[in-house]
Design an enzyme around this catalytic site. Structure first.
Site, PDB file in Angstrom:
ATOM      1  N   ARG A  67      20.839  19.657  10.943  1.00  0.00           N
ATOM      2  CA  ARG A  67      22.117  18.991  10.664  1.00  0.00           C
ATOM      3  C   ARG A  67      23.113  19.416  11.733  1.00  0.00           C
ATOM      4  NH1 ARG A  67      23.039  14.822   7.494  1.00  0.00           N
ATOM      5  NH2 ARG A  67      24.703  15.715   6.245  1.00  0.00           N
ATOM      6  N   ASP A 233      29.426  15.792  -3.134  1.00  0.00           N
ATOM      7  CA  ASP A 233      28.828  14.464  -2.916  1.00  0.00           C
ATOM      8  C   ASP A 233      27.704  14.280  -3.938  1.00  0.00           C
ATOM      9  OD1 ASP A 233      28.396  11.988  -1.880  1.00  0.00           O
ATOM     10  OD2 ASP A 233      27.824  12.659   0.121  1.00  0.00           O
ATOM     11  N   ASN A 238      21.659  11.545  -2.711  1.00  0.00           N
ATOM     12  CA  ASN A 238      21.590  12.811  -1.988  1.00  0.00           C
ATOM     13  C   ASN A 238      20.596  13.767  -2.637  1.00  0.00           C
ATOM     14  OD1 ASN A 238      23.433  12.239   0.053  1.00  0.00           O
ATOM     15  ND2 ASN A 238      25.183  12.874  -1.174  1.00  0.00           N
ATOM     16  N   ASP A 251      23.215  17.472   1.261  1.00  0.00           N
ATOM     17  CA  ASP A 251      24.578  17.085   1.646  1.00  0.00           C
ATOM     18  C   ASP A 251      25.656  17.834   0.858  1.00  0.00           C
ATOM     19  OD1 ASP A 251      23.420  15.447   3.451  1.00  0.00           O
ATOM     20  OD2 ASP A 251      24.073  13.566   2.569  1.00  0.00           O
ATOM     21  N   GLU A 253      28.493  19.117   2.370  1.00  0.00           N
ATOM     22  CA  GLU A 253      29.679  19.279   3.209  1.00  0.00           C
ATOM     23  C   GLU A 253      30.982  19.092   2.447  1.00  0.00           C
ATOM     24  OE1 GLU A 253      29.450  16.547   6.459  1.00  0.00           O
ATOM     25  OE2 GLU A 253      29.080  14.849   5.163  1.00  0.00           O
TER      26      GLU A 253
END
Length: 365
Positions: A67, A233, A238, A251, A253
């Site tokens: 990533r 998220d 995901n 995910d 973030e």
């Protein structure tokens, strides 16, 4: 569903990335070589993803995911990409909960090797409900599943949220506390206001998004409750599933300390976003799947916490999603892929449902 061409996600050269990745990998595992490097067709519009295998007899895992912080030249979706924060979140969830996440291998915060910070994690085999075309459309593996199979997936997914919220220790997650004044919810919303201000800097404002912020203030919870580590998220797109059981949550973030309902509202609304698109195109979709009342009831049974103020939190999810979509639309305009209309609110694909939420009519009937 009518959409613009898929937005450009990077200006980086894949061959150059491959060469530089191979050179970097050798510094972490002497003699190792990056093999089969690919950029997935579904590469997101935030951080970039590279898939590769490690060619080495002592490789910690055979297949990896890298990533990479977003390319600043690609009109990034978010203003900051803190890869170290994501790496620490994954490690914390892995070590202190039983929520399945990929094993993280390396963090590189020096932008020199690949042009931006990145981390490497194990690649988990399985399948993910697709965004394009959405899993609510005929032809997706989830749409083709039986009601009982979707029930299993829904139950297991809500269980992920319940375990994350109950198990992650707050003192160790303090690095995810957002800056500012007030409680965790106020800080979360303040951060979204700052994000919206960044998105529209020098561009047209969105009257709809600003009306949604005003509506949030009128619906503000009397008692948001104690914060937990929220995924951010939190949606099935995901999650990697083996059959209908989750094997990896991806995910992180947008992870932050916030009320539990921030994740629940996002889970419920992001499914409704796809369901509304599907119904608008004349298909039935999956109207019985991830229904708000079912998600709330299941979460309450698992945790003993009855979700509160969900009109607020589903509106907040739709508002957050609208800001992201506005940024992506302005990014498409930046690259000449779309023209900016006279009414910027029409750049938000779900502007009708967001407007109904602002008016208090969306969840009626």
């Amino acid at each position: 569903m009518t959409t613009a061409p898929r937005p450009r996600t990077s200006t980086r050269d894949p061959e150059e990335l491959t060469r530089r990745l191979t050179a970097w990998l050798a510094t972490r595992l002497p003699g190792a070589r990056a093999a089969g490097v690919t950029v997935p067709a579904s590469n997101g519009m935030s951080s970039e993803t590279l898939l590769f295998d490690i060619d080495h007899p002592e490789a910690p895992v055979p297949s990896c995911v890298l990533r990479l912080a977003a390319d600043p030249a690609a009109y990034t979706v978010f203003p900051v990409y803190d890869m170290g924060r994501q790496y620490r979140t994954l490690k914390l969830v892995s070590e202190r909960t039983d929520v399945p996440v990929p094993r993280v291998l390396w963090l590189e915060e020096d932008p020199g090797p690949l042009g931006a910070p990145f981390f490497v994690m194990e690649r988990i085999a399985g399948r993910v409900p697709p965004d394009v075309m959405p899993y609510t459309y005929e032809g997706s593996w989830l749409h083709a599943a039986s009601d009982a199979e979707r029930e299993r997936l829904e139950a297991a997914t809500v269980g992920l949220l319940a375990r994350l919220h109950d198990q992650a220790p707050l003192p160790e997650a303090e690095f995810l506390a957002l800056p500012g004044r007030g409680d965790a919810l106020r800080r979360h919303v303040t951060a979204q206001r700052a994000y919206y201000a960044w998105v529209i800097e020098g561009l047209a404002r969105s009257p709809l998004i600003e009306a949604a912020f005003d509506r949030l203030e009128r619906l503000w919870p009397r008692d948001p409750g104690a914060p937990v580590l929220t995924w951010g998220d939190a949606r099935i797109g995901n999650v990697v599933y083996d059959g209908f059981e989750p094997v990896a949550v991806l995910d992180w973030e947008m992870a932050a300390l916030a009320p539990r309902e921030v994740d629940l509202g996002w889970t419920v609304y992001l499914h409704r976003f796809f369901q509304d698109l599907t119904a608008g195109s004349g298909q039935r979709g999956l109207p019985g799947f991830l229904r708000r009342d079912r998600v709330e009831a299941r979460y309450a049974r698992l945790t003993g916490h009855t979700p509160r103020d969900m009109d607020f939190y589903t509106l907040y999810a739709a508002l957050r999603h609208a800001i992201v979509m506005l940024r992506i639309a302005y990014r498409q305009a930046y690259f000449g892929e779309v023209a900016v209309p006279a009414d910027p609110d029409t750049l938000i694909l779900h502007h009708d449902s967001l407007r109904a939420m602002v008016q208090g009519t969306y969840w009626v009937g």
